[in-house]
Each structure stands twice: as C-alpha cells, then as structure tokens.
Design a protein around this motif. Structure first.
Motif, short mmCIF file in Angstrom:
data_model
loop_
_atom_site.label_atom_id
_atom_site.label_comp_id
_atom_site.label_asym_id
_atom_site.label_seq_id
_atom_site.Cartn_x
_atom_site.Cartn_y
_atom_site.Cartn_z
N GLU A 217 12.29 -2.02 0.02
CA GLU A 217 12.21 -1.72 -1.45
C GLU A 217 13.24 -2.11 -2.40
O GLU A 217 13.19 -2.54 -3.47
N LYS A 265 8.44 0.13 1.98
CA LYS A 265 8.94 1.34 1.13
C LYS A 265 9.87 2.10 1.52
O LYS A 265 10.04 2.39 3.07
N GLU A 266 11.04 2.66 0.99
CA GLU A 266 12.16 3.16 1.34
C GLU A 266 12.01 4.75 1.15
O GLU A 266 11.13 4.85 0.11
#
Length: 317
Positions: A217, A265-266
C-alpha cells in the motif's frame, strides 16, 4: 520508533501515553481511563493521516528506517527454511541482490530481491540496495535454476535503482537488466513480483516482469525518483513533492493505470508498525496467487505475461 514529519501528532500522543503509563506505575494511580482514551486517539489519528497521505508521504513511508527489508520477509515467511544461494558464476556475489530456496505451506519457491542495510555498516555492505550487473546476473541464474526444477519465482523489489557507477557500466549494467527483462518474459514457471518498498527505474524492472505484479500500500514504482525528477526539471530537489504527484508513482496510481495487478494492504501506519502482520499478509498473498497460476498451461502463461506487458502504454484518445 522514528517518526516522519507528518507523523508529529502521533508522536506527541504516544509520548503522552508513555508518560501516563509511567505515572501510573510510579504513583499507583488508576490511569486506565486516560490510557484508554489516548490509545483510542492514537488509532484515530493514524487513520486520519492514512486517509490523506500525499504521494510524497507514501514515498517517505516506503523509505522508513524501520520498514522490513527483503531478507526479513523471506526469513519470516519461510520460518527459517531459507537456503541462500550466492554468486553469478562470473564476477562475484553481489550483496545488494539476494536469493535462494524457501518453502511456504509445503511449496518450494525461488526467492530473489534487493536487500538494503539496517545500519550504516550494513548499508555500505549491501551497497544501499543498488545491485551491480553481477547482481542481476545472479538473479537470472537463480530464475533459470527455478525453471529447471519447475518451481515458481517470487521477486521482492526494494531498490532506489541499479548502481550507476562507472564500473557497473563497464561490466554491462544496461545489458544485464535488458537480458533479465527478456528472459523473465519467457520463463516457463510462474513469477510473482511484489514491491515491498522502493521500485525505482530499471533497477526494479530488472526483476519486475511477472505474471502477477503487486505493490504494498505505501510503496512506489516509477522510472525515476521524485528527487531526480525534480533535479532534472527544476534544477533543484526542492520540488520533489510536486514531482512525486506528477509521476503517478503510488500503488493506487499504478493500479488505476493498469500497470500492476493488485495492492496489498499494510497495517495501520505502515508495514514498520506491525512487521509480523505484513509478513503473514504477504505470505498468504503469495500462496493465493500461486494457487491460481500453477494450473495454467505453461505456453498460455507466457503468452498472457507477454501480452500484459505489451499492452502497457497503449491508449487511445
């Protein structure tokens, strides 16, 4: 923990949280309500900042000194079963490019990627994650080994670019990168490429041709860094923020322009805030992508890979 300039509100809240916890221990005062409120405010502030990140701020996050690097990912995902391989069988072992065999959920993978250093000494040892030609030739040797044993390749990309030194040019830096792009396009095994930090120029593209190309991300992928772009266009680094916006280098921009296949996604605040979580997320993503790719006919896999990259940059007005 190091804080970036736009993370000052978080830093102030976390300092207040530390003081509140210390006061609770020193005076035996019940600070539970205040501590809970501060923790809530920290989460809310992180969410607010994450929603409004500029391209330049994402570039800063991709370079965060606590952000995990390639070997950390590999060691965590393979649970210590990683066997590193060395050398290009021609010049030497390039420490900026690492690779070897590793296993995830019973499947063997050939991992390759650029490795940065965690301190000044290690950064010098790893050449700041900038491979020489022998690094790209080592990567190609390992990819050919994976092809020989019919095992998939996972490329973890994190580099400010290929090393631009005179000696690198003398040993064929451009040819080495071009050769990798050519060979990866027709490699007869699945290739999964993931940008985990910086994805700069040919240094990234030299191991970046894959069936699936994914970005974390808060990473960037571009032909040139914002600072270098600024220095060319404005003769100064002072316009790097404008350059970062103009280059459309974020994961969101890259996906919108169909240059990558997905975004990973982080954890809230970036990968450095919860390394274990991002290791597990990337591990699951690799397994998921390989499960889709391994059943595809080899010739069809290569045709789709070539077609995907051939379509990049094609548009009509």
């Amino acid at each position: 923990m190091d804080y970036l300039d736009f993370e000052t509100p978080i830093q102030e809240l976390e300092e207040q949280l530390v003081k509140a916890r210390g006061l609770e221990q020193e005076t035996n005062t019940d600070m539970a309500k205040s501590i809970k409120e501060l923790e809530k405010r920290i989460v809310q502030t992180r969410k607010e900042i994450a929603k409004n990140l500029t391209p330049w701020q994402r570039v800063q996050l991709s370079r965060h000194p606590q952000r995990p690097y390639t070997l950390a990912y590999i060691e965590a995902m393979t649970e210590g079963n990683f066997i590193e391989l060395h050398g290009d069988r021609g010049v030497k072992d390039d420490k900026a490019m690492v690779g070897g065999w590793g296993e995830i959920n019973g499947e063997s993978y050939m991992f390759i990627g650029q490795q940065k250093g965690i301190n000044t000494k290690m950064r010098q040892y790893r050449n700041f994650g900038m491979p020489n030609p022998e690094g790209y030739r080592k990567a190609l040797r390992l990819m050919k080994m994976a092809e020989k044993f019919n095992r998939p390749v996972v490329a973890l990309i994190d580099t400010p670019g290929a090393f631009p030194g005179l000696e690198a040019e003398e040993r064929g830096q451009g040819e080495a990168i071009a050769r990798n792009i050519f060979e990866m396009a027709r490699l007869r095994v699945p290739i999964i490429c993931i940008i985990i930090g910086e994805g700069a120029s040919g240094g990234a593209l030299g191991i970046g041709v894959g069936d699936k190309v994914l970005m974390l991300e808060n990473t960037w992928y571009s032909v040139i860094s914002p600072e270098s772009c600024s220095s060319i266009l404005w003769r100064s680094w002072d316009f790097k923020e404008q350059a970062a916006s103009a280059l459309k280098l974020t994961a969101q921009d890259m996906l919108k322009n169909k240059l990558i296949d997905g975004i990973i996604k982080e954890p809230l605040g970036g990968a450095h805030n919860d390394p274990e979580a991002i290791y597990e997320t990337v591990k699951e993503e690799i397994s998921k992508q390989y499960a889709k790719l391994k059943s595809v006919d080899t010739d069809k896999l290569i045709d789709k890979r070539v077609e995907k990259f051939s379509q990049m940059g094609v548009y009509s007005e």
